[in-house]
Scaffold this active site. Structure first.
Site, mmCIF file in Angstrom:
data_model
loop_
_atom_site.group_PDB
_atom_site.id
_atom_site.type_symbol
_atom_site.label_atom_id
_atom_site.label_comp_id
_atom_site.label_asym_id
_atom_site.label_seq_id
_atom_site.Cartn_x
_atom_site.Cartn_y
_atom_site.Cartn_z
ATOM 1 N N ASN A 8 0.875 -1.177 0.000
ATOM 2 C CA ASN A 8 0.000 0.000 0.000
ATOM 3 C C ASN A 8 0.912 1.228 0.000
ATOM 4 O OD1 ASN A 8 -1.804 2.031 0.509
ATOM 5 N ND2 ASN A 8 -2.379 1.321 2.567
ATOM 6 N N TRP A 9 1.042 1.830 -1.181
ATOM 7 C CA TRP A 9 2.001 2.949 -1.295
ATOM 8 C C TRP A 9 1.464 4.249 -0.717
ATOM 9 C CZ3 TRP A 9 4.171 2.375 -7.012
ATOM 10 C CH2 TRP A 9 4.787 1.126 -7.126
ATOM 11 N N LYS A 10 0.191 4.266 -0.395
ATOM 12 C CA LYS A 10 -0.460 5.469 0.157
ATOM 13 C C LYS A 10 -0.204 6.666 -0.763
ATOM 14 C CE LYS A 10 -0.297 3.336 4.637
ATOM 15 N NZ LYS A 10 -0.260 3.457 6.082
ATOM 16 N N HIS A 100 -9.669 1.267 4.688
ATOM 17 C CA HIS A 100 -8.406 1.453 5.417
ATOM 18 C C HIS A 100 -8.646 2.441 6.564
ATOM 19 C CE1 HIS A 100 -4.325 2.647 6.376
ATOM 20 N NE2 HIS A 100 -3.929 1.537 5.794
ATOM 21 N N GLU A 170 -5.636 -4.866 10.595
ATOM 22 C CA GLU A 170 -4.624 -3.846 10.845
ATOM 23 C C GLU A 170 -4.990 -3.083 12.115
ATOM 24 O OE1 GLU A 170 -2.490 -2.693 6.922
ATOM 25 O OE2 GLU A 170 -4.221 -1.409 7.154
ATOM 26 N N GLY A 176 2.178 2.382 10.859
ATOM 27 C CA GLY A 176 3.137 3.472 10.715
ATOM 28 C C GLY A 176 3.791 3.895 12.015
ATOM 29 N N SER A 214 3.084 -1.854 10.467
ATOM 30 C CA SER A 214 4.539 -1.875 10.715
ATOM 31 C C SER A 214 5.183 -3.225 10.412
ATOM 32 C CB SER A 214 4.848 -1.455 12.164
ATOM 33 O OG SER A 214 4.368 -0.146 12.407
ATOM 34 N N GLY A 235 2.726 -1.045 4.344
ATOM 35 C CA GLY A 235 2.732 0.372 3.976
ATOM 36 C C GLY A 235 4.155 0.852 3.752
ATOM 37 N N GLY A 236 4.738 1.445 4.794
ATOM 38 C CA GLY A 236 6.070 2.058 4.692
ATOM 39 C C GLY A 236 7.111 1.194 3.999
HETATM 40 P P1 PGA Z 1 2.602 0.451 7.685
HETATM 41 O O1 PGA Z 1 1.173 0.624 6.992
HETATM 42 O O2 PGA Z 1 3.215 -0.826 7.159
HETATM 43 O O3 PGA Z 1 3.384 1.676 7.260
HETATM 44 O O4 PGA Z 1 2.372 0.411 9.150
HETATM 45 C C1 PGA Z 1 0.322 -0.484 6.786
HETATM 46 C C2 PGA Z 1 -0.975 -0.017 6.189
HETATM 47 O O5 PGA Z 1 -1.445 1.058 6.549
HETATM 48 O O6 PGA Z 1 -1.579 -0.703 5.331
#
Ligand code: PGA
Length: 253
Positions: A8-10, A100, A170, A176, A214, A235-236
């Site tokens: 998920n590149w956001k 999300h 999640e 994050g 995370s 995400g990150g």
């Molecule tokens: P994260 O994000 O890996 O940066 O915690 C996960 C997500 O929001 O899907």
């Protein structure tokens, strides 16, 4: 069941960066055939970068799928700024992330809206990755199963099958933040989610349940050993091809 590794590149990156990242992910998958044997991959760039991703992924069909990060509540028409499920499918997406926690928090998305979006997405042949999870306060109060149970009851339309839907657990407080749920907490919640589907779907064992929050190369190995963890929503760490692929490599350890 093969694990699903979803990025998920956001809201990150330029067109050039999206191009480079998509290509680096594909090159990494090609370089290590064992990865495709154990994992399916999907990357979810921002809407604007979907055509770029689609073009690159199409040249290598099947190695990684493309997904949107949301879709509109309606089919088409005068909805300025929105992107429909049909547009995502047309742009080459086969997945869409819905519900999300960042959309629930910043755009006040409700479970009922997530269910409506999911129904539209299923009608266009998209696989929905539906996110559920409790806040830190809800966990402190011991309400995590009530919250996730309610989200599962209200955010999923009747069109859900084990094939067209993936659940991503999640915990909001783990997204994050670098904080991780313990393997025991993850096992308890994933088993709770699986049990919920046993009541609804004859083939509930085939539904993928991802963990997100995370996820990094350092914690992925322990995560993939947990029962009922069928992949990760990242995400990150999905913004760096080497980290994203390093996480996938932990599936085989
Ligand atoms: P994260 O994000 O890996 O940066 O915690 C996960 C997500 O929001 O899907």
């Amino acid at each position: 069941m093969k694990k699903l590794i979803a990025g998920n590149w956001k809201m990150n990156g330029t067109v050039a960066e999206a191009q480079a990242l998509t290509k680096a992910v594909l090159d990494g998958i090609k370089a290590d055939p064992s990865l495709s044997e154990s994992c399916d991959f999907v990357v979810c760039p921002p809407f604007l970068h979907l055509p770029t991703g689609s073009w690159i992924l199409n040249n290598d069909k099947g190695r990684a799928a493309l997904g949107g990060q949301d879709c509109a509540l309606t089919e088409n028409g005068a909805f300025t700024g929105d992107t429909s499920a049909a547009m995502l499918a047309d742009a080459g997406c086969s997945y869409v992330i819905l519900g999300h926690s960042e959309r629930r928090q910043h755009h006040k998305e409700t479970d009922a809206e997530v269910a409506t979006k999911a129904k539209l997405a299923h009608a266009k042949g998209l696989i929905t990755i539906i996110c559920v999870g409790e806040t830190e306060q809800e966990r402190e109060r011991g309400q995590e199963k009530d919250v996730v149970g309610r989200q599962l009851a209200e955010a999923l339309p009747a069109s859900v099958t084990a094939q067209n839907t993936v659940i991503a657990y999640e915990p909001v407080w783990a997204i994050g933040t670098g904080k991780n749920a313990t393997p025991d907490d993850i096992a308890a919640m994933h088993s709770f989610i699986r049990t919920r589907f046993k009541e609804k779907l004859a083939d509930s064992a085939n539904m993928r349940i991802l963990y997100g929050g995370s996820v990094k190369p350092e914690n992925a190995q322990a995560l993939f050993k947990v029962d009922n963890v069928d992949g990760a929503l990242i995400g990150g760490a999905s913004l760096k091809a080497d980290q994203f692929l390093e996480i996938a490599k932990k599936v085989n350890f």
